[in-house]
Motif scaffolding. Structure first.
Motif, PDB file in Angstrom:
ATOM      1  N   LYS A 182       0.664  -1.196  -0.181  1.00 20.89           N
ATOM      2  CA  LYS A 182      -0.096  -0.047  -0.038  1.00 20.89           C
ATOM      3  C   LYS A 182       1.044   1.118  -0.057  1.00 20.89           C
ATOM      4  O   LYS A 182       1.953   1.462   0.912  1.00 20.89           O
ATOM      5  CB  LYS A 182      -0.899   0.063   1.325  1.00 20.89           C
ATOM      6  N   SER A 183       0.429   2.156  -0.930  1.00 20.64           N
ATOM      7  CA  SER A 183       1.148   3.351  -0.928  1.00 20.64           C
ATOM      8  C   SER A 183       0.263   4.447  -1.333  1.00 20.64           C
ATOM      9  O   SER A 183      -0.455   4.285  -2.271  1.00 20.64           O
ATOM     10  CB  SER A 183       2.293   3.565  -1.980  1.00 20.64           C
TER      11      SER A 183
ATOM     12  N   TYR B  69       5.947   1.217  -9.371  1.00 21.79           N
ATOM     13  CA  TYR B  69       5.366   2.231  -8.680  1.00 21.79           C
ATOM     14  C   TYR B  69       4.044   2.139  -9.018  1.00 21.79           C
ATOM     15  O   TYR B  69       3.222   1.669 -10.012  1.00 21.79           O
ATOM     16  CB  TYR B  69       6.314   3.344  -9.239  1.00 21.79           C
ATOM     17  N   ARG B  70       3.412   3.382  -8.271  1.00 21.11           N
ATOM     18  CA  ARG B  70       1.857   3.535  -8.984  1.00 21.11           C
ATOM     19  C   ARG B  70       1.661   4.050 -10.256  1.00 21.11           C
ATOM     20  O   ARG B  70       2.470   4.791 -10.953  1.00 21.11           O
ATOM     21  CB  ARG B  70       1.320   4.830  -8.130  1.00 21.11           C
ATOM     22  N   GLY B  71       0.696   3.245 -10.990  1.00 17.90           N
ATOM     23  CA  GLY B  71       0.341   4.031 -12.331  1.00 17.90           C
ATOM     24  C   GLY B  71       1.095   3.066 -13.486  1.00 17.90           C
ATOM     25  O   GLY B  71       1.160   3.578 -14.666  1.00 17.90           O
ATOM     26  N   CYS B  72       1.939   2.025 -13.074  1.00 16.50           N
ATOM     27  CA  CYS B  72       2.592   1.350 -14.043  1.00 16.50           C
ATOM     28  C   CYS B  72       2.886  -0.110 -13.882  1.00 16.50           C
ATOM     29  O   CYS B  72       2.534  -0.251 -12.787  1.00 16.50           O
ATOM     30  CB  CYS B  72       3.973   1.839 -14.266  1.00 16.50           C
ATOM     31  N   TRP B  73       2.726  -0.734 -14.970  1.00 10.20           N
ATOM     32  CA  TRP B  73       2.449  -2.280 -14.633  1.00 10.20           C
ATOM     33  C   TRP B  73       1.776  -2.848 -13.720  1.00 10.20           C
ATOM     34  O   TRP B  73       1.746  -3.861 -13.099  1.00 10.20           O
ATOM     35  CB  TRP B  73       4.047  -2.825 -14.312  1.00 10.20           C
ATOM     36  N   GLY B  74       0.555  -2.327 -13.694  1.00  9.27           N
ATOM     37  CA  GLY B  74      -0.763  -3.004 -13.024  1.00  9.27           C
ATOM     38  C   GLY B  74      -0.947  -2.442 -11.757  1.00  9.27           C
ATOM     39  O   GLY B  74      -1.970  -2.675 -11.004  1.00  9.27           O
ATOM     40  N   SER B  75       0.190  -1.655 -11.153  1.00 13.05           N
ATOM     41  CA  SER B  75      -0.039  -0.974  -9.989  1.00 13.05           C
ATOM     42  C   SER B  75      -1.194   0.010  -9.918  1.00 13.05           C
ATOM     43  O   SER B  75      -1.304   0.739 -10.987  1.00 13.05           O
ATOM     44  CB  SER B  75       1.158  -0.421  -9.499  1.00 13.05           C
TER      45      SER B  75
ATOM     46  N   ASP C  15       7.557   8.723  -2.369  1.00 12.26           N
ATOM     47  CA  ASP C  15       6.512   8.264  -1.559  1.00 12.26           C
ATOM     48  C   ASP C  15       6.365   6.467  -1.754  1.00 12.26           C
ATOM     49  O   ASP C  15       6.072   5.875  -0.801  1.00 12.26           O
ATOM     50  CB  ASP C  15       5.054   8.829  -1.896  1.00 12.26           C
ATOM     51  N   ASP C  16       6.551   6.136  -2.860  1.00 12.27           N
ATOM     52  CA  ASP C  16       6.180   4.836  -3.337  1.00 12.27           C
ATOM     53  C   ASP C  16       7.251   4.147  -2.895  1.00 12.27           C
ATOM     54  O   ASP C  16       7.229   2.964  -2.214  1.00 12.27           O
ATOM     55  CB  ASP C  16       6.106   4.713  -4.787  1.00 12.27           C
TER      56      ASP C  16
END
Length: 401
Positions: free
Chosen positions: A74-75, A130-136, A147-148
């Protein structure tokens, strides 16, 4: 002349394997050399490999086998996806040195080969997104990466088998930038304590160094990322603090005597970052006196390497694993099994005539060296002394004067 059904089935299996093996990767998984190996060689190969694997199994102290598992982190309220590579462990309470991995933007090169090699060398290894890439989940943001990284690193350090006193960071490209950032914070004693850091083709400076994010690249990156525009990527890229500033900023008055080990690997044919770029914006600041007092850096330049160091993957894996073992205070093991398998894969080693010659030579040497009687050894010494005397007499004859 008809052949047996069993032989036909074997030929068909070999043919299908050779046609389909390595499809998509350009590699042939079943070597033609192995297929043409003589029958005695195949039998000897099987026996030797079986004995090697059995000996390794019997002598290994591991009770928990190596593993790879999917993880959720979780981030900022979003779920990050990743994989945790776990090494073989002696028991459920064992802790192992651990490597925290960071990929670049958008992260097409994820260094799975490095992660597997580190796991096999005895390291926990977290490879995540990271958020927003490869399914995250979430939106991608260069400004949001710290932050991530903090959230993922905190989760990684909390795992039962992770030794928090033996942590190493490995990053590539933009991930290499953040690996150097974490190493700088550790060296300045304001961040998580690290044993060392590896930066593969790292970003070290942007617009001020004449390396803005190209509009075409930004457009391609945005297509693979979530909720981000090419213009926003370019703006956030240009706002990154140069590595030179991170290395030299040190407000901490208390300094550790231990230097932070750094391994930097770059390719001279990298289309994004040239050798001059690293010389001016990374190597030069690392040679400054106040930085040298904090960091022990090694720069490995690969002459034909691109941004992913594609031609040098074995070198990358070997260097990173060796560096990690050294940082963790462990000896670099000699992989006898790998050497044996490489030798056994050479068909010439098992050809009938060379194999017979090798056997005769070895048997003769062993027999003559260790099985000779005392009388035989004495006769050999007397004969050798007589030959030496004859040689000396010959050199004293008139025709040699």
């Amino acid at each position: 002349q008809s052949s047996s059904p069993r032989l036909d089935e074997g030929r068909l299996a070999v043919s299908l394997a050779r046609r389909t093996a390595g499809r998509g990767s350009g590699r042939q998984l079943i070597s033609s050399k192995m297929v043409r190996m003589p029958r005695p060689g195949r039998a000897l190969l099987g026996v030797l490999l079986l004995c090697m694997d059995l000996a390794h199994t019997l002598t290994s102290p591991s009770r928990i086998p190596p593993d790879i598992s999917s993880v959720h982190i979780k981030s900022q309220g979003k779920t990050l996806f990743g994989r945790l590579f776990s090494p073989a462990l002696e028991h459920e309470h064992s802790k192992a040195p651990s490597v925290f991995m960071l990929h670049g933007i958008p992260g097409t090169e994820q260094n799975f080969d490095v992660a597997y090699a580190l796991r096999d060398a005895g390291f926990n290894c977290l490879l995540w997104h990271y958020r927003g890439c490869w399914g995250s989940e979430g939106s991608y943001s260069i400004n949001g990466l710290p932050d991530d990284i903090d959230a993922a690193f905190r989760w990684f350090r909390s795992q039962a088998h992770v030794d928090e006193e033996r942590l190493i960071v490995v990053g590539h490209s933009l991930g290499g930038y953040h690996a150097l950032r974490l190493a700088s914070e550790s060296a300045h004693e304001v961040g998580v304590k690290l044993l060392g850091a590896v930066a593969l083709c790292p970003l070290v400076a942007t617009d001020l160094a004449g390396v803005p994010l190209d509009a075409g690249l930004a457009k391609d990156f945005a297509k693979m990322l979530t909720d981000v525009t090419p213009e926003l990527l370019q703006t956030q890229w240009s706002g990154l603090v140069p590595v030179r500033q991170m290395l030299t900023d040190d407000n901490n008055k208390v300094h550790s005597e231990r230097k932070m080990p750094l391994l930097i690997m770059t390719g001279d044919e990298d289309p994004l970052f040239s050798p001059a770029y690293y010389t001016n914006h990374l190597d030069a600041p690392l040679k400054e006196a106040r930085v040298c007092a904090k960091f022990d850096s090694t720069w490995v330049r690969l002459p034909y390497g691109d941004h992913a160091l594609c031609r040098y993957r074995r070198t990358v894996v070997k260097r990173v694993v060796k560096f990690a073992l050294k940082c963790a205070g462990q000896d670099v093991p000699i992989d006898v099994f790998r050497i044996g398998r490489e030798l056994l894969s050479w068909q010439g080693l098992f050809d009938t005539v060379p194999m017979a010659l090798i056997t005769v030579i070895v048997a003769g040497f062993v027999g003559g060296r260790f099985c000779a009687t005392p009388e035989g050894q004495q006769a050999y010494l007397e004969q050798k002394q007589e030959m030496d005397r004859n040689r000396m007499d010959a050199t004293r004859s008139p025709k040699f004067i």
